[in-house]
Design a protein around this motif. Sequence first.
Motif, PDB file in Angstrom:
ATOM      1  N   LEU A   4     -40.992  25.010 -42.832  1.00 21.34           N
ATOM      2  CA  LEU A   4     -41.916  25.575 -43.811  1.00 21.34           C
ATOM      3  C   LEU A   4     -43.213  26.085 -43.186  1.00 21.34           C
ATOM      4  N   LEU A   5     -43.768  25.351 -42.237  1.00 26.25           N
ATOM      5  CA  LEU A   5     -45.081  25.692 -41.692  1.00 26.25           C
ATOM      6  C   LEU A   5     -45.019  26.498 -40.400  1.00 26.25           C
ATOM      7  N   LEU A   6     -43.987  26.286 -39.601  1.00 24.40           N
ATOM      8  CA  LEU A   6     -43.892  26.944 -38.298  1.00 24.40           C
ATOM      9  C   LEU A   6     -42.787  27.995 -38.234  1.00 24.40           C
ATOM     10  N   ARG A   7     -42.025  28.134 -39.318  1.00 24.57           N
ATOM     11  CA  ARG A   7     -40.956  29.124 -39.420  1.00 24.57           C
ATOM     12  C   ARG A   7     -39.888  28.971 -38.335  1.00 24.57           C
ATOM     13  N   GLU A   8     -39.601  27.724 -37.995  1.00 27.28           N
ATOM     14  CA  GLU A   8     -38.534  27.470 -37.036  1.00 27.28           C
ATOM     15  C   GLU A   8     -37.182  27.549 -37.745  1.00 27.28           C
ATOM     16  N   THR A   9     -36.125  27.850 -37.003  1.00 23.74           N
ATOM     17  CA  THR A   9     -34.776  27.780 -37.566  1.00 23.74           C
ATOM     18  C   THR A   9     -34.397  26.305 -37.711  1.00 23.74           C
ATOM     19  N   LEU A  10     -33.385  26.045 -38.518  1.00 28.05           N
ATOM     20  CA  LEU A  10     -32.995  24.667 -38.783  1.00 28.05           C
ATOM     21  C   LEU A  10     -32.573  23.948 -37.503  1.00 28.05           C
ATOM     22  N   LYS A  11     -31.769  24.603 -36.678  1.00 30.66           N
ATOM     23  CA  LYS A  11     -31.276  23.936 -35.473  1.00 30.66           C
ATOM     24  C   LYS A  11     -32.399  23.687 -34.470  1.00 30.66           C
ATOM     25  N   VAL A  12     -33.304  24.648 -34.303  1.00 33.09           N
ATOM     26  CA  VAL A  12     -34.444  24.448 -33.399  1.00 33.09           C
ATOM     27  C   VAL A  12     -35.323  23.317 -33.912  1.00 33.09           C
ATOM     28  N   ALA A  13     -35.542  23.270 -35.231  1.00 38.40           N
ATOM     29  CA  ALA A  13     -36.350  22.202 -35.820  1.00 38.40           C
ATOM     30  C   ALA A  13     -35.719  20.838 -35.559  1.00 38.40           C
ATOM     31  N   ILE A  14     -34.396  20.748 -35.677  1.00 38.51           N
ATOM     32  CA  ILE A  14     -33.688  19.489 -35.439  1.00 38.51           C
ATOM     33  C   ILE A  14     -33.831  19.052 -33.983  1.00 38.51           C
ATOM     34  N   GLN A  15     -33.623  19.983 -33.056  1.00 40.96           N
ATOM     35  CA  GLN A  15     -33.686  19.643 -31.630  1.00 40.96           C
ATOM     36  C   GLN A  15     -35.103  19.281 -31.198  1.00 40.96           C
ATOM     37  N   THR A  16     -36.110  20.003 -31.704  1.00 45.90           N
ATOM     38  CA  THR A  16     -37.500  19.683 -31.383  1.00 45.90           C
ATOM     39  C   THR A  16     -37.899  18.343 -31.989  1.00 45.90           C
ATOM     40  N   SER A  17     -37.445  18.114 -33.207  1.00 45.73           N
ATOM     41  CA  SER A  17     -37.739  16.865 -33.888  1.00 45.73           C
ATOM     42  C   SER A  17     -37.223  15.664 -33.107  1.00 45.73           C
ATOM     43  N   LEU A  18     -35.995  15.774 -32.615  1.00 44.08           N
ATOM     44  CA  LEU A  18     -35.410  14.659 -31.872  1.00 44.08           C
ATOM     45  C   LEU A  18     -36.225  14.354 -30.616  1.00 44.08           C
ATOM     46  N   GLY A  19     -36.734  15.409 -29.957  1.00 37.39           N
ATOM     47  CA  GLY A  19     -37.569  15.193 -28.784  1.00 37.39           C
ATOM     48  C   GLY A  19     -38.897  14.540 -29.129  1.00 37.39           C
TER      49      GLY A  19
END
Length: 283
Positions: free
Chosen positions: A173-188
């Motif tokens: 919502l705030l950074l306009r990341e794709t779902l998969k990129v958001a998931i991978q960044t989140s895990l890190g």
Amino acid sequence: MVEEGLALAIGGLVAGILAGFLGIGGGTILVPLQVSLGIPPLQAVATSNFSILLTSLAGSIQNWRMGMLDPKRVILLGIPALVTAQGGAILASRLPGYLLLAAFGVLLLSNIYLVELRKTVVAHAQALERPVVAAGSQMPPWLARTLTGGAAGLLAGLFGIGGGIIMVPLQILLLRETLKVAIQTSLGAIVLTATAATLGHAGLGNWMANALGFGDGTIRQNVLWLPGLILGTGGLVGVQISTRTLPKLPDEIVSLLFRTFLAGLSLYVFWQAWQNYQALDNQ
């Protein structure tokens, strides 16, 4: 004792699979599992953070080796979380168990709305044949990352979750990341939030509160290291399975899994909160 260890190992395996698929630390399943085994909610939250640290670290290493992890994104989200996780740990230690679980259930339900909001924004932009503009996109990126990481750290310390349950939708919502990129960044980033929250529940949070003058002078250690190690070991296996599978799945499937998981688990957590409240009322 053997049955409990087996249940913890299986729970860790499932949590690891969910971590890689959905970008969450797995605490959303680890905390209810431990409570169902008779572990008090506060210790379940603390122990969950330790096992999440092991699981998220393994998954992030795997994503990095596959070239699917941006360390800069991870650090910018993780730094605010290192601070706010201590506040969450202090707050968790002062809430009754049933209230902690009920608030956890509300958190799960609220994230279903955030995922649906993202889908609505994207669909509307596509219908108008304009580039996708996420809600709140006028917010400066540094502020968006500070809010996202800070919220994740607070929730990690408070609820024993990695923070991905809020980091994934807020990145979209705030950074306009794709779902998969958001998931991978989140895990890190969860590696950092889980580290901070584990230290907080191991006594650092109490030490900071005492140093700032609003503690009670005691230092409490709430992490159950052996159960956390068992959970984390199961998670190490599960996250290797899911991080290899995620790139092959369509976004629609990942989104459906995310929302379905949140809805079902929220009902279970509310039931656990009610059971906890009744047990307290009968004492």
